[in-house]
Design a protein around this motif. Structure first.
Motif, short mmCIF file in Angstrom:
data_model
loop_
_atom_site.label_atom_id
_atom_site.label_comp_id
_atom_site.label_asym_id
_atom_site.label_seq_id
_atom_site.Cartn_x
_atom_site.Cartn_y
_atom_site.Cartn_z
N UNK A 195 0.84 -1.18 0.00
CA UNK A 195 0.00 0.00 0.00
C UNK A 195 0.88 1.23 0.00
N UNK A 196 0.71 2.10 -0.97
CA UNK A 196 1.53 3.31 -1.05
C UNK A 196 1.01 4.37 -0.10
N UNK A 197 1.88 4.86 0.75
CA UNK A 197 1.56 5.96 1.66
C UNK A 197 2.57 7.07 1.42
N UNK A 198 2.07 8.28 1.32
CA UNK A 198 2.95 9.44 1.17
C UNK A 198 2.65 10.38 2.33
N UNK A 199 3.67 10.67 3.11
CA UNK A 199 3.51 11.57 4.26
C UNK A 199 4.37 12.80 4.01
N UNK A 200 3.72 13.96 4.03
CA UNK A 200 4.36 15.20 3.61
C UNK A 200 4.38 16.19 4.76
N UNK A 201 5.56 16.55 5.19
CA UNK A 201 5.69 17.50 6.30
C UNK A 201 5.65 18.96 5.83
N UNK A 219 3.80 0.90 8.74
CA UNK A 219 2.99 -0.19 9.28
C UNK A 219 3.06 -1.37 8.33
N UNK A 220 2.53 -2.48 8.73
CA UNK A 220 2.47 -3.66 7.87
C UNK A 220 1.69 -3.33 6.60
N UNK A 221 2.16 -3.82 5.46
CA UNK A 221 1.54 -3.62 4.15
C UNK A 221 1.71 -2.21 3.59
N UNK A 222 2.52 -1.39 4.23
CA UNK A 222 2.74 -0.02 3.73
C UNK A 222 4.09 0.09 3.02
N UNK A 277 -6.25 -2.05 4.40
CA UNK A 277 -5.19 -2.51 3.51
C UNK A 277 -5.46 -3.93 3.04
N UNK A 278 -5.77 -4.81 3.99
CA UNK A 278 -6.00 -6.21 3.64
C UNK A 278 -7.19 -6.36 2.68
N UNK A 279 -8.23 -5.57 2.93
CA UNK A 279 -9.43 -5.64 2.09
C UNK A 279 -9.12 -5.19 0.66
N UNK A 280 -8.34 -4.12 0.53
CA UNK A 280 -8.00 -3.62 -0.80
C UNK A 280 -7.10 -4.62 -1.54
N UNK A 297 -8.27 9.61 11.11
CA UNK A 297 -9.61 9.10 11.42
C UNK A 297 -9.63 7.62 11.81
N UNK A 298 -8.62 6.86 11.40
CA UNK A 298 -8.65 5.42 11.64
C UNK A 298 -7.56 4.98 12.61
N UNK A 299 -7.85 3.93 13.35
CA UNK A 299 -6.84 3.32 14.22
C UNK A 299 -5.90 2.47 13.35
N UNK A 300 -4.78 2.04 13.92
CA UNK A 300 -3.86 1.17 13.18
C UNK A 300 -4.54 -0.13 12.77
#
Length: 201
Positions: free
Chosen positions: A1-7, A184-187, A162-165, A152-155
């Motif tokens: 799962x692609x996550x982009x975190x931008x400071x 996190x896992x799958x990220x 992630x698993x569902x997608x 909005x979501x917990x880990x």
């Protein structure tokens, strides 16, 4: 799962603004992150009004409904449509103005009259899973891009998403306006810091 975190807040705003335009069909050569240019996306910013995000796919839903109408359904709709037309003719005959009614059935117009809506619940995670289902059912090759979803979501809920997608073979991407630390896992995470340096985490 692609996550982009931008400071970098300014960069974050420019990127989301560009993605918003792309999701509405605009072509932008100046879109930042080269990997984003290849995607056909649905950008999700407002988790309280998810139906607004999916207004743009209403045409796809109407096409899907039309595909599901078989010959028996068409004959039944045609029969009932003629009954409705006869009622309208009777009503119109009471008006002393030359008015006519189109008598030929038009499936596309009938589907629009249905005013089809997606039934969202009060549970955010369930709604996000529903969005994945809708994207898959429509046969879209669109990437669902969630903005600031980690607020909005917990880990545990993120893992379920992630698993569902992955299970449904749907691509999703998360873009957040702050760093959440290690992946996190799958990220597969890219961190863009305040100086616009990129790091794979």
């Amino acid at each position: 799962m692609r996550c982009i975190e931008i400071e970098n807040k300014s960069y974050f705003y420019r990127l989301i603004d560009s993605l918003n335009k792309v999701s509405k069909g605009e072509v932008l050569d100046e879109l930042s992150l080269d990997e984003m240019k290849q995607y056909n996306i649905i950008l999700i910013l407002d988790y309280l009004n998810l139906s607004e995000n999916f207004k743009r796919v209403s045409n796809d839903i109407q096409k899907l409904i039309k595909e599901k109408i078989d010959e028996v359904d068409y004959d039944e709709l045609n029969r009932r449509y003629k009954k409705v037309i006869n009622i309208w003719k009777r009503v119109i005959s009471k008006i002393e103005i030359p008015i006519s009614v189109v008598e030929d059935i038009d499936i596309d117009k009938l589907i629009k009259v249905l005013n089809v809506r997606i039934n969202f619940s009060d549970n955010l995670l369930n709604n996000l899973l529903l969005l994945i289902d809708i994207n898959g059912e429509l046969g879209n090759e669109k990437v669902l891009v969630f903005v600031n979803l980690k607020q909005y979501l917990t880990k545990e809920e993120l893992q379920e998403l992630y698993k569902y997608s992955i299970y449904n073979q749907q691509i999703i991407m998360l873009i957040d306006s702050q760093s959440y630390g290690v992946s996190n896992k799958n990220e597969k995470k890219i961190l863009i810091d305040d100086t616009l340096e990129e790091y794979m985490l």
